[in-house]
Scaffold this motif. Structure first.
Motif, PDB file in Angstrom:
ATOM      1  N   GLY A 119     132.569 108.280 -28.062  1.00 42.93           N
ATOM      2  CA  GLY A 119     132.902 106.877 -28.218  1.00 42.93           C
ATOM      3  C   GLY A 119     132.577 106.381 -29.605  1.00 42.93           C
ATOM      4  N   GLN A 120     133.173 105.257 -29.937  1.00 49.04           N
ATOM      5  CA  GLN A 120     132.921 104.604 -31.219  1.00 49.04           C
ATOM      6  C   GLN A 120     132.775 103.113 -30.964  1.00 49.04           C
ATOM      7  N   TRP A 121     131.901 102.483 -31.737  1.00 46.63           N
ATOM      8  CA  TRP A 121     131.633 101.059 -31.595  1.00 46.63           C
ATOM      9  C   TRP A 121     131.697 100.393 -32.952  1.00 46.63           C
ATOM     10  N   LYS A 133     128.114  94.291 -30.976  1.00 47.64           N
ATOM     11  CA  LYS A 133     128.585  95.670 -30.868  1.00 47.64           C
ATOM     12  C   LYS A 133     129.601  95.747 -29.736  1.00 47.64           C
ATOM     13  N   GLU A 134     130.797  96.241 -30.042  1.00 44.95           N
ATOM     14  CA  GLU A 134     131.847  96.393 -29.037  1.00 44.95           C
ATOM     15  C   GLU A 134     132.531  97.742 -29.230  1.00 44.95           C
ATOM     16  N   PRO A 135     132.983  98.354 -28.121  1.00 43.48           N
ATOM     17  CA  PRO A 135     133.664  99.647 -28.227  1.00 43.48           C
ATOM     18  C   PRO A 135     135.008  99.518 -28.929  1.00 43.48           C
TER      19      PRO A 135
END
Length: 150
Positions: A119-121, A133-135
């Motif tokens: 995943g990346q945020w 912070k959001e995906p």
């Protein structure tokens, strides 16, 4: 939190306009005034234009030109929804919006990733305040987001 207090939607719009001028960005603002015009109607009754206290709720939608693509919806309830290159941040306090926009354009915002689980945020540290912070949705890493991967 040490954000300057923005007492109204218009104060937040003015602060974002000043940032757009500072960073040389185009800005488009659409205002919706009255409970029958805003997207949220929590403070007023059905079919009413005024809030219970007699005021007109003011909501604004802001689009900033340049990179990254930024849209901001300022709600009358002192919060905002911000979209940054397809990454959605909901419920950002209105007072934090100028710091949020500044962080995007001064290099404070970055993309953090991990291998497992994958995943990346998008991480946006607001000066003098909290970090949002959001995906980042898979397969939507824009050139701006790719340039901020750490």
């Amino acid at each position: 939190m040490s954000h300057p207090h923005l007492p109204s939607t218009q104060a937040a719009v003015d602060a974002v306009r000043a940032l757009a001028e500072e960073f040389g960005l185009e800005i488009t603002v659409t205002d919706d005034i009255g409970a029958d015009q805003t997207s949220r109607r929590t403070a007023s009754g059905a079919f009413s234009v005024l809030d219970e206290d007699g005021s007109l709720p003011h909501e604004a939608f802001i689009e900033l030109g340049g990179s990254p693509s930024v849209s901001v919806r300022l709600h009358p309830e002192d919060d905002a929804w911000i979209l940054v290159d397809g990454v959605e941040f909901a419920d950002v306090p209105r007072d934090a919006v100028p710091g949020f926009v500044r962080a995007l354009h001064t290099g404070l915002a970055h993309v953090k990733g991990r291998f497992f689980p994958p995943g990346q945020w998008l991480v946006v540290p607001v000066p003098g305040g909290e970090t949002y912070k959001e995906p980042v949705p898979m397969m939507t890493l824009t050139p701006w987001l790719s340039g901020r991967v750490r």
